[in-house]
Scaffold this active site. Structure first.
Site, PDB file in Angstrom:
ATOM      1  N   ARG A  21     -58.245  19.077 -13.224  1.00 55.58           N
ATOM      2  CA  ARG A  21     -58.697  19.310 -11.567  1.00 55.58           C
ATOM      3  C   ARG A  21     -57.514  19.727 -10.747  1.00 55.58           C
ATOM      4  O   ARG A  21     -57.706  20.574 -10.117  1.00 55.58           O
ATOM      5  CB  ARG A  21     -58.974  17.927 -11.204  1.00 55.58           C
ATOM      6  CG  ARG A  21     -60.701  17.307 -11.769  1.00 55.58           C
ATOM      7  CD  ARG A  21     -60.725  15.707 -11.609  1.00 55.58           C
ATOM      8  NE  ARG A  21     -59.626  14.932 -11.987  1.00 55.58           N
ATOM      9  CZ  ARG A  21     -59.116  13.914 -11.199  1.00 55.58           C
ATOM     10  NH1 ARG A  21     -59.950  13.636 -10.022  1.00 55.58           N
ATOM     11  NH2 ARG A  21     -58.281  13.286 -11.487  1.00 55.58           N
ATOM     12  N   ASN A  39     -64.191  14.564 -12.089  1.00 54.75           N
ATOM     13  CA  ASN A  39     -64.388  14.032 -13.446  1.00 54.75           C
ATOM     14  C   ASN A  39     -65.642  13.257 -13.576  1.00 54.75           C
ATOM     15  O   ASN A  39     -66.045  12.708 -12.418  1.00 54.75           O
ATOM     16  CB  ASN A  39     -63.348  13.039 -13.730  1.00 54.75           C
ATOM     17  CG  ASN A  39     -62.072  13.466 -14.306  1.00 54.75           C
ATOM     18  OD1 ASN A  39     -61.918  14.906 -14.464  1.00 54.75           O
ATOM     19  ND2 ASN A  39     -60.873  12.755 -14.135  1.00 54.75           N
TER      20      ASN A  39
END
Length: 90
Positions: A21, A39
């Site tokens: 990320r 996620n």
């Protein structure tokens, strides 16, 4: 803006707990891409990105270059453009 597209991409593989990320955030900011990344409970990572096809492809390559990141599969869906100004981690 006519060359811009929006895509929802779900990444599978070794994509959680490896800085995915944060690499996505850095790549998006350097390429002027907007959207978000998060996620998922099943170990995948979901992302919506808005930019040119070429920039989105470059973003994915930048993420893949990361140590420990191993994208084994992606599901891609085209979406309508949205008004937004940043890329963020959800």
């Amino acid at each position: 803006m006519s060359d811009r597209v929006r895509k929802r991409i779900i990444f599978y593989g070794n994509v959680q707990g490896v800085g995915f990320r944060y690499r996505a955030l850095h790549a998006a900011n350097s390429l002027g891409i907007t959207g978000w990344v998060r996620n998922e409970w099943d170990g995948s990572v979901s992302m919506e990105v808005q930019g040119t096809e070429a920039d989105i492809d470059q973003m994915i390559l930048m993420i893949q270059r990361g140590t420990y990141v191993m994208i084994r599969d992606m599901k891609v869906k085209s979406l309508p453009l949205e008004k937004e100004g940043i890329f963020r981690i959800r």
